[in-house]
Design an enzyme around this catalytic site. Structure first.
Site, short mmCIF file in Angstrom:
data_model
loop_
_atom_site.label_atom_id
_atom_site.label_comp_id
_atom_site.label_asym_id
_atom_site.label_seq_id
_atom_site.Cartn_x
_atom_site.Cartn_y
_atom_site.Cartn_z
CD GLU A 182 28.21 39.62 15.12
OE1 GLU A 182 28.89 39.69 13.42
OE2 GLU A 182 29.75 40.08 15.93
CD GLU A 199 27.48 43.01 5.18
OE1 GLU A 199 28.07 43.91 6.09
OE2 GLU A 199 28.96 41.74 4.85
CG ASN A 229 37.63 34.80 7.49
OD1 ASN A 229 39.42 34.26 8.47
ND2 ASN A 229 37.34 36.33 8.26
#
Length: 217
Positions: free
Chosen positions: A70, A79, A117
């Site tokens: 990831e 990200e 989340n």
């Protein structure tokens, strides 16, 4: 006079030593520390601490392999595709997106994203991540806690948590289901799946345990 002890202080109790952690992540960002990981473990005492010694090490390897995938080897904290940032606000949630439309992009070892989340992880960890999602990219222990929160408590698009997949012998492939589901599994993106599996095989080798069955999804 007492001489200072020459024995090293007791280890964290984690099945991965700091030397092995550094071997797994030779190019890691200094933000991602071994101490950040071991501090985060206190929130989830069952993680890599359930079942046989082999299972404990397999679970640690599975978590770290997915994390490595990831984050490009624990290099990326946030990200990389900033164009995605505004997409992670689900306005249908009653609490909305108080930190801003574009504040809930992927952060940390498991690239936590979406307002719901952040809300759920923050509630579970006793930290207000809904209003301050930036803590995940500022505090190494919080970053690792969010990764462990997802791993230990969320089925995601799968049918079980990644923790249960490893502890109950369902195999590494089920951890991929929990993280990315059909985006990768069932032919969604075989190269991504293989990347995770290869990393897991490397990490189990470092820890001296077999990789087990059902590696792919």
């Amino acid at each position: 006079p007492t001489t200072p002890p020459t024995t090293p202080p007791p280890s964290s109790g984690f099945v991965v030593s700091e030397a092995q952690f550094n071997q797994m992540f030779p190019n890691r960002n200094p933000f991602y520390t071994y101490k950040g990981l071991t501090d985060a473990l206190k929130s989830y005492p069952g993680f890599a601490n359930t079942g046989s010694d082999t299972v404990k090490k397999q679970e640690a390897a599975a978590f770290l392999a997915n994390v490595s995938h990831e984050t490009g080897g624990l290099v990326h904290i946030v990200e990389q595709n900033t164009a995605n940032y505004p997409h992670y606000c689900d306005p249908g949630q009653p609490y909305g997106c108080p930190a801003g439309q574009a504040a809930y992009y992927g952060r940390g070892p498991i690239q936590l994203s979406w307002n719901f989340n952040y809300k759920a992880a923050g509630d579970a960890l006793g930290i207000d991540l809904l209003n301050n999602p930036w803590r995940v990219e500022q505090d190494p222990a919080v970053a690792m806690q969010t990764g462990l929160w997802y791993w230990n408590t969320q089925n995601g698009p799968g049918t079980m948590t990644a923790h249960n997949a490893m502890v109950n012998g369902a195999g590494f492939g089920q951890t991929i289901w929990a993280i990315n589901g059909s985006l990768e599994c069932n032919g969604g993106n075989p190269a991504q799946v293989q990347s995770r599996v290869t990393k897991y095989q490397q990490f189990t080798q470092i820890l001296g345990v077999p990789a087990g069955a059902n590696l792919s999804c």
